[in-house]
Design a protein around this motif. Structure first.
Motif, PDB file in Angstrom:
ATOM      1  N   ASN A 153     -45.402  91.622  92.011  1.00  0.00           N
ATOM      2  CA  ASN A 153     -44.236  90.779  92.296  1.00  0.00           C
ATOM      3  C   ASN A 153     -44.223  90.328  93.753  1.00  0.00           C
ATOM      4  OD1 ASN A 153     -41.183  90.504  93.209  1.00  0.00           O
ATOM      5  ND2 ASN A 153     -41.275  90.136  91.003  1.00  0.00           N
ATOM      6  N   GLU A 154     -43.864  89.091  93.963  1.00  0.00           N
ATOM      7  CA  GLU A 154     -43.926  88.492  95.304  1.00  0.00           C
ATOM      8  C   GLU A 154     -42.916  89.082  96.294  1.00  0.00           C
ATOM      9  OE1 GLU A 154     -42.470  84.367  95.455  1.00  0.00           O
ATOM     10  OE2 GLU A 154     -41.714  84.658  93.403  1.00  0.00           O
ATOM     11  N   TYR A 155     -41.884  89.776  95.797  1.00  0.00           N
ATOM     12  CA  TYR A 155     -40.839  90.278  96.682  1.00  0.00           C
ATOM     13  C   TYR A 155     -40.986  91.760  97.018  1.00  0.00           C
ATOM     14  CZ  TYR A 155     -38.662  85.903  95.201  1.00  0.00           C
ATOM     15  OH  TYR A 155     -38.409  84.575  94.939  1.00  0.00           O
ATOM     16  N   ILE A 156     -42.025  92.392  96.544  1.00  0.00           N
ATOM     17  CA  ILE A 156     -42.197  93.829  96.754  1.00  0.00           C
ATOM     18  C   ILE A 156     -42.156  94.205  98.225  1.00  0.00           C
ATOM     19  CG2 ILE A 156     -44.042  95.576  96.746  1.00  0.00           C
ATOM     20  CD1 ILE A 156     -44.446  95.048  93.824  1.00  0.00           C
ATOM     21  N   LYS A 157     -42.707  93.367  99.080  1.00  0.00           N
ATOM     22  CA  LYS A 157     -42.771  93.681 100.515  1.00  0.00           C
ATOM     23  C   LYS A 157     -41.393  93.940 101.132  1.00  0.00           C
ATOM     24  CE  LYS A 157     -42.814  88.758 101.716  1.00  0.00           C
ATOM     25  NZ  LYS A 157     -43.583  87.660 102.355  1.00  0.00           N
ATOM     26  N   GLU A 182     -49.122 107.767  81.516  1.00  0.00           N
ATOM     27  CA  GLU A 182     -50.181 106.812  81.794  1.00  0.00           C
ATOM     28  C   GLU A 182     -50.387 106.528  83.284  1.00  0.00           C
ATOM     29  OE1 GLU A 182     -49.769 103.299  79.322  1.00  0.00           O
ATOM     30  OE2 GLU A 182     -48.588 104.480  77.896  1.00  0.00           O
ATOM     31  N   MET A 183     -49.361 106.774  84.081  1.00  0.00           N
ATOM     32  CA  MET A 183     -49.446 106.529  85.529  1.00  0.00           C
ATOM     33  C   MET A 183     -48.885 107.750  86.263  1.00  0.00           C
ATOM     34  SD  MET A 183     -47.912 102.653  85.229  1.00  0.00           S
ATOM     35  CE  MET A 183     -47.909 102.331  87.000  1.00  0.00           C
ATOM     36  N   PRO A 184     -49.491 108.920  86.051  1.00  0.00           N
ATOM     37  CA  PRO A 184     -48.908 110.156  86.590  1.00  0.00           C
ATOM     38  C   PRO A 184     -48.724 110.152  88.102  1.00  0.00           C
ATOM     39  CG  PRO A 184     -51.149 110.526  85.796  1.00  0.00           C
ATOM     40  CD  PRO A 184     -50.736 109.186  85.296  1.00  0.00           C
ATOM     41  N   SER A 185     -49.623 109.508  88.845  1.00  0.00           N
ATOM     42  CA  SER A 185     -49.466 109.482  90.304  1.00  0.00           C
ATOM     43  C   SER A 185     -48.208 108.718  90.689  1.00  0.00           C
ATOM     44  CB  SER A 185     -50.700 108.862  90.965  1.00  0.00           C
ATOM     45  OG  SER A 185     -50.881 107.516  90.548  1.00  0.00           O
ATOM     46  N   THR A 186     -47.916 107.636  89.965  1.00  0.00           N
ATOM     47  CA  THR A 186     -46.687 106.873  90.211  1.00  0.00           C
ATOM     48  C   THR A 186     -45.469 107.717  89.872  1.00  0.00           C
ATOM     49  OG1 THR A 186     -47.753 104.748  89.770  1.00  0.00           O
ATOM     50  CG2 THR A 186     -45.353 104.829  89.538  1.00  0.00           C
ATOM     51  N   TYR A 187     -45.507 108.382  88.725  1.00  0.00           N
ATOM     52  CA  TYR A 187     -44.380 109.211  88.316  1.00  0.00           C
ATOM     53  C   TYR A 187     -44.078 110.281  89.363  1.00  0.00           C
ATOM     54  CZ  TYR A 187     -41.537 112.586  85.825  1.00  0.00           C
ATOM     55  OH  TYR A 187     -40.523 113.436  85.485  1.00  0.00           O
ATOM     56  N   PHE A 188     -45.103 110.990  89.814  1.00  0.00           N
ATOM     57  CA  PHE A 188     -44.861 112.085  90.758  1.00  0.00           C
ATOM     58  C   PHE A 188     -44.443 111.577  92.132  1.00  0.00           C
ATOM     59  CE2 PHE A 188     -47.613 114.348  87.628  1.00  0.00           C
ATOM     60  CZ  PHE A 188     -46.647 115.255  87.229  1.00  0.00           C
ATOM     61  N   TYR A 225     -42.341 109.057  92.536  1.00  0.00           N
ATOM     62  CA  TYR A 225     -40.907 108.828  92.379  1.00  0.00           C
ATOM     63  C   TYR A 225     -40.148 110.137  92.206  1.00  0.00           C
ATOM     64  CZ  TYR A 225     -41.292 103.787  92.374  1.00  0.00           C
ATOM     65  OH  TYR A 225     -41.507 102.484  92.763  1.00  0.00           O
ATOM     66  N   GLU A 226     -40.770 111.103  91.550  1.00  0.00           N
ATOM     67  CA  GLU A 226     -40.135 112.409  91.411  1.00  0.00           C
ATOM     68  C   GLU A 226     -39.967 113.065  92.780  1.00  0.00           C
ATOM     69  OE1 GLU A 226     -40.661 116.122  88.425  1.00  0.00           O
ATOM     70  OE2 GLU A 226     -42.385 115.712  89.722  1.00  0.00           O
ATOM     71  N   ASN A 227     -41.024 113.050  93.593  1.00  0.00           N
ATOM     72  CA  ASN A 227     -40.962 113.642  94.932  1.00  0.00           C
ATOM     73  C   ASN A 227     -39.981 112.890  95.821  1.00  0.00           C
ATOM     74  OD1 ASN A 227     -42.846 115.632  94.306  1.00  0.00           O
ATOM     75  ND2 ASN A 227     -44.585 114.366  94.925  1.00  0.00           N
ATOM     76  N   ASN A 257     -40.343 101.457 100.165  1.00  0.00           N
ATOM     77  CA  ASN A 257     -39.783 102.621 100.837  1.00  0.00           C
ATOM     78  C   ASN A 257     -40.835 103.260 101.744  1.00  0.00           C
ATOM     79  OD1 ASN A 257     -37.287 102.431  99.381  1.00  0.00           O
ATOM     80  ND2 ASN A 257     -38.305 103.351  97.617  1.00  0.00           N
ATOM     81  N   SER A 258     -40.391 104.043 102.684  1.00  0.00           N
ATOM     82  CA  SER A 258     -41.312 104.671 103.641  1.00  0.00           C
ATOM     83  C   SER A 258     -42.251 105.672 102.979  1.00  0.00           C
ATOM     84  CB  SER A 258     -40.517 105.368 104.753  1.00  0.00           C
ATOM     85  OG  SER A 258     -39.654 106.358 104.212  1.00  0.00           O
ATOM     86  N   ASP A 259     -41.877 106.179 101.800  1.00  0.00           N
ATOM     87  CA  ASP A 259     -42.716 107.163 101.109  1.00  0.00           C
ATOM     88  C   ASP A 259     -43.739 106.524 100.179  1.00  0.00           C
ATOM     89  OD1 ASP A 259     -41.181 106.298  98.983  1.00  0.00           O
ATOM     90  OD2 ASP A 259     -40.006 108.127  98.839  1.00  0.00           O
ATOM     91  N   GLY A 260     -43.823 105.191 100.192  1.00  0.00           N
ATOM     92  CA  GLY A 260     -44.812 104.499  99.385  1.00  0.00           C
ATOM     93  C   GLY A 260     -44.318 104.028  98.034  1.00  0.00           C
TER      94      GLY A 260
END
Length: 306
Positions: free
Chosen positions: A227-231, A185-191, A193-195, A235-238
């Motif tokens: 989430n308020e703490y994400i900032k 459902e969120m392939p861009s997110t998955y890839f 994290y995979e990369n 990570n540097s890769d997004g």
């Protein structure tokens, strides 16, 4: 699936008293009305009458479709195979086009997502309600039978049976249900994290393990991507280090060994303290989070700092 609570309440009540609805089943030429001759007519009753238990079907109801003869569609689990269609009692017949038009917004991957897949398998094991015969038909995988199991390639699980009843299931790709959700459902997110994992791991098992850790943590993160703490954990890769976000702000436990595995190549030593009484405190930094462990590898403090 787009539900409106008040409409559903009326729907369930109406079905309970068996009034106001007709049932049509698919045939080669279209849809045929069938009489459900039972005193009460809940969805479970209708499906039981047609030969399905409660773990073998799911429903689709779309309030965005206006002026349709179709009220609700019931599918076999894991598939887009229609068991039956419900209509208002005044409808005398429906066509394939009526059903197709009603299913304009239907998307199998969204309606029967990774979470529902695993939940259905879990309920099937618990209730002893999913048979080998039923699942062979669902997945059309009789050629993949081995040692009383079915390899269900399209959902990514191997299914195990005893005396023809589902008793166990394991993932065939190593992905957790939340990682499967990302991938489907969120392939861009998955890839992403995979990369990201591939930068630090060569072994496929470790890459998948890291994706599972982060997707599972994401599923437990309050407000998810908002989430308020994400900032503090970007990570540097997004990608976002959701696991460490939970550790830093929601008291999630973690050992030093787990910490180093999850953050391989991404943590740095901040401070280290030892004294003659063997009191030891070591603090590591990951992004804007600081994590202090004692001499036994137990987390004693976590906080964020710019």
């Amino acid at each position: 699936m787009k539900f409106k609570l008040f409409i559903l309440t009326l729907f369930w009540t109406s079905l309970t008293f068996a009034s106001g609805f007709k049932t049509f089943v698919p045939t080669e030429n279209g849809y045929q009305h069938v009489k459900i001759n039972i005193e009460k007519k809940t969805i479970n009753d209708i499906c039981n009458h047609l030969g399905y238990n409660s773990d073998q079907f799911y429903t689709y109801f779309d309030t965005d479709i206006k002026s349709s003869n179709v009220f609700l569609v019931i599918f076999k689990v894991f598939t887009d195979d229609i068991i039956c269609v419900l209509t208002d009692d005044t409808v005398s017949s429906i066509s394939k086009r009526d059903v197709t038009n009603y299913l304009t917004n239907f998307n199998l991957k969204k309606e029967f997502d990774s979470y529902k897949i695993e939940s259905t398998l879990s309920d099937g094991v618990k209730n002893k309600s999913l048979t080998e015969e039923f699942l062979e038909e669902i997945f059309n995988q009789t050629d993949n039978l081995k040692d009383n199991s079915i390899i269900a390639l399209n959902i990514g699980y191997e299914l195990y049976f005893i005396n023809g009843i589902l008793t166990k299931y394991i993932t065939t790709d190593g992905l957790s249900k939340w990682s499967k959700m990302w991938k489907n459902e969120m392939p861009s997110t998955y890839f992403k994290y995979e990369n990201s994992a591939k930068q630090y791991w060569i072994n496929e098992e470790n890459i998948i393990k890291e994706i599972n850790v982060q997707s599972d943590a994401f599923s437990r993160t309050p407000d998810g991507v908002l989430n308020e703490y994400i900032k503090f954990h970007a990570n540097s890769d997004g990608t976002i280090n959701y696991k460490m976000l939970l550790v830093a702000h929601y008291d999630e436990k973690i050992s030093l060994g787990e910490f180093k595995g999850i953050n391989k190549g991404r943590y740095s030593l901040s401070t280290e303290f030892n004294n003659k009484d063997e009191y030891k405190r070591t603090t590591y930094r990951v992004n804007k989070g600081l994590y202090t462990f004692d001499g036994n590898g137990y987390l004693v403090n976590a906080y964020t700092s710019d």
